[in-house]
Design a protein around this motif. Structure first.
Motif, short mmCIF file in Angstrom:
data_model
loop_
_atom_site.label_atom_id
_atom_site.label_comp_id
_atom_site.label_asym_id
_atom_site.label_seq_id
_atom_site.Cartn_x
_atom_site.Cartn_y
_atom_site.Cartn_z
N THR A 271 44.03 11.26 10.13
CA THR A 271 43.25 12.10 11.16
C THR A 271 42.84 13.28 10.66
N ARG B 54 44.16 16.14 11.66
CA ARG B 54 45.31 17.06 11.47
C ARG B 54 46.05 17.13 10.43
N ASP C 120 42.02 4.21 16.13
CA ASP C 120 40.68 5.63 16.10
C ASP C 120 39.99 5.43 17.45
N ASP D 283 50.63 10.33 21.48
CA ASP D 283 50.51 10.90 20.76
C ASP D 283 50.52 9.51 19.63
N ASP E 114 44.85 7.14 13.42
CA ASP E 114 44.63 8.21 13.84
C ASP E 114 45.87 8.65 14.30
N LEU E 115 45.50 10.06 14.36
CA LEU E 115 47.21 10.29 15.27
C LEU E 115 46.42 11.62 17.11
N GLY E 116 44.94 11.58 16.43
CA GLY E 116 44.62 12.66 18.04
C GLY E 116 44.29 11.19 19.01
N ASP F 267 53.57 17.34 10.79
CA ASP F 267 52.90 16.44 11.78
C ASP F 267 52.95 14.97 10.54
#
Length: 226
Positions: A79, A81, A8, A59, A52-54, A86
């Motif tokens: 995440t 999102r 993250d 990505d 985390d995706l961000g 997603d």
């Protein structure tokens, strides 16, 4: 102790997740970008990952796919999102669960424990790990097929520990080699073939048509039913 990789880019979230994991009896290994996550996996594959995706350098969906190619360990997405697309993409690429921020620490721990159980990493009340007719007593370095003990070399036992812990999920060559032989041998696939051949002679009813240690050509191995 079970090691959980936390990926993250927000320092406050990394610290919070690490505290939650340590409260739950896990060891957290936290990194702030995808490159660090992949480097950590190369160094010492974790028992689980929370991603985390961000992320700033890749990505998170791509990182999920990259991690799944390298490790069989449970992988949770954590995440902000919350788009359905997603969630579907992450789960289709190998994530075991998807948790949206803000999150409850106790729920995150429960989801992690559930993913570990599904992956076969939970140990029974008798201290044994099992997969079908195979049981492993790590404390006494003993493997049984049904009621019969099977004599294994230390390397054979270590390979079976990793495969049984994966609970039938695919374990890549890289993951097996790194866990059993160490990072310096991550590309030495011949080592695995020699050990798997010996294990099949000891564990399969018909080593020429194995049903327990199954090969995924060019990728790795998984356990079927003996």
């Amino acid at each position: 102790m079970t090691r959980v990789l936390v990926v993250d880019d927000e320092p406050a979230i990394r610290r919070l997740v690490a505290r939650v994991l340590e409260r739950g009896g896990f060891t957290a290994v936290a990194v702030d970008h995808a490159r660090g996550a992949l480097a950590e996996v190369e160094r010492a594959p974790p028992d689980a990952a929370i991603v985390d995706l961000g992320l700033p350098d890749m990505d998170g969906i791509e990182l999920v796919a990259a991690l799944r190619q390298r490790i069989a360990a449970p992988l949770l997405v954590l995440t902000a999102r919350d788009a359905t697309a997603d969630k579907i993409a992450a789960l289709d690429l190998g994530a075991d669960d998807y948790v949206v921020k803000p999150f409850d620490g106790d729920e995150l721990l429960a989801r992690l424990r559930a993913a570990l159980r599904r992956a076969g990493r939970a140990i029974g009340a008798d201290g044994l790990q099992r997969h079908g007719a195979i049981s492993i007593d790590a404390a006494h370095h003993e493997l049984r097929r049904g009621d019969m003990p099977v004599a294994l070399t230390p390397r054979e036992f270590a390979v079976m520990e990793v495969l049984v812990a994966a609970g039938g999920r695919l374990v890549t060559h890289h993951d097996l080699l790194t866990r059993v032989w160490g990072p310096a041998h991550a590309g030495d696939t011949d080592y695995i073939r020699v050990v798997v051949r010996a294990l099949r002679l000891k564990l399969e009813a018909d080593p020429s048509a194995p049903t327990l240690i199954r090969n995924e050509p060019g990728i790795g191995y998984r356990l079927g039913e003996a």
